[in-house]
Scaffold this motif. Structure first.
Motif, PDB file in Angstrom:
ATOM      1  N   ASP A  94       4.789  -0.340  -9.550  1.00  0.00           N
ATOM      2  CA  ASP A  94       4.942   0.160  -8.182  1.00  0.00           C
ATOM      3  C   ASP A  94       4.502   1.615  -8.006  1.00  0.00           C
ATOM      4  OD1 ASP A  94       6.951   1.464  -9.528  1.00  0.00           O
ATOM      5  OD2 ASP A  94       8.604   0.637  -8.334  1.00  0.00           O
ATOM      6  N   SER A 129      -0.385  -6.749  -5.409  1.00  0.00           N
ATOM      7  CA  SER A 129       0.471  -5.654  -4.977  1.00  0.00           C
ATOM      8  C   SER A 129      -0.316  -4.360  -4.838  1.00  0.00           C
ATOM      9  CB  SER A 129       1.624  -5.462  -5.971  1.00  0.00           C
ATOM     10  OG  SER A 129       2.395  -4.325  -5.645  1.00  0.00           O
ATOM     11  N   ARG A 133      -0.873  -2.155  -1.510  1.00  0.00           N
ATOM     12  CA  ARG A 133      -0.415  -0.761  -1.470  1.00  0.00           C
ATOM     13  C   ARG A 133      -1.557   0.213  -1.217  1.00  0.00           C
ATOM     14  NH1 ARG A 133       1.832  -1.994  -6.539  1.00  0.00           N
ATOM     15  NH2 ARG A 133       1.157  -0.024  -7.472  1.00  0.00           N
TER      16      ARG A 133
END
Length: 233
Positions: A94, A129, A133
């Protein structure tokens, strides 16, 4: 050209520095067990050995870290230390996406003139992801996330989209994954080197002998190059 494909990691956004940072933290965590040199070699060997099982990406990286820690400590590493490794590695799932300089500008222009594709390898969830992002997804008509970039993989993708190799252009930072396989099947490739390259993606001078491709110093140079090609056509 009917299709222009971009690699993702270290072509559209910075990726390798995050992995280097996590590896350094692993070295710090295990410094009272082994030297950094010993750990680095063992960890690299573990990564390569595990590619066939776990593939590329953050999860594979984390599993290789844990395996390396267990092997180098002869099983003496504690559960608490393993948890620290997991916590450090989880940051790879992340981290804030740093889009490379010029990428937004170039994609904005090219997406109005060509069909664009993100063509990357790695874990499906991890790569999806990062694309989300990055905020770049709307520039691309197609997204392909594959387990390995080799000649067979590129041929399958071209067959899927009914594109001839001569009408396909691949752009990326890896000579091994983004350039040579495409050149070998008759496609066109542009190499845009990044400041750091994983050892597994290195190639020898012999492998490059006789191979025709273009190298640019930054992504902005794409616009001038493609304009020149269009004028020649």
């Amino acid at each position: 050209m009917k299709l222009i494909a971009f690699d993702a990691d270290d072509t559209l956004w910075a990726n390798e520095p995050n992995y280097i940072d996590v590896k350094l933290k692993l070295c710090e965590l295990l410094s009272h067990y082994v030297s950094e040199e010993t750990l680095s070699q063992q960890f690299y060997d573990s990564q390569i050995r595990n590619l066939a099982v776990f593939g590329y990406g953050a999860k594979s990286f984390m599993l290789s870290m844990i395996e390396t820690a267990i092997e180098l400590t002869n099983g003496a590493i504690t559960g608490s230390e393993i948890q620290q490794i997991i916590d450090v590695g989880r940051k790879l799932l992340d981290f804030p996406i740093e889009v490379l300089d010029g990428v937004n500008e170039v994609l904005e222009i090219l997406s109005k003139r060509f069909d664009l594709m993100v063509l990357t390898k790695g874990d499906l969830f991890d790569q999806e992801s990062k694309i989300a992002r990055s905020g770049l997804g709307h520039y691309f008509k197609h997204v392909e996330i594959i387990s390995e970039k080799n000649e067979q993989a590129y041929e399958r993708i071209l067959q899927k989209y009914q594109i001839q190799p001569a009408d396909f252009l691949m752009i990326g930072n890896s000579l091994k994954s983004d350039v040579l396989p495409v050149v070998h099947i008759g496609g066109r490739a542009i190499h845009i080197p990044y400041e750091t390259t994983w050892a597994h993606e290195m190639v020898t001078d012999e492998q490059l002998t006789g191979k025709s491709f273009t190298t640019l110093s930054n992504v902005r140079e794409l616009l001038g190059l493609l304009e020149t090609v269009n004028e020649q056509v």
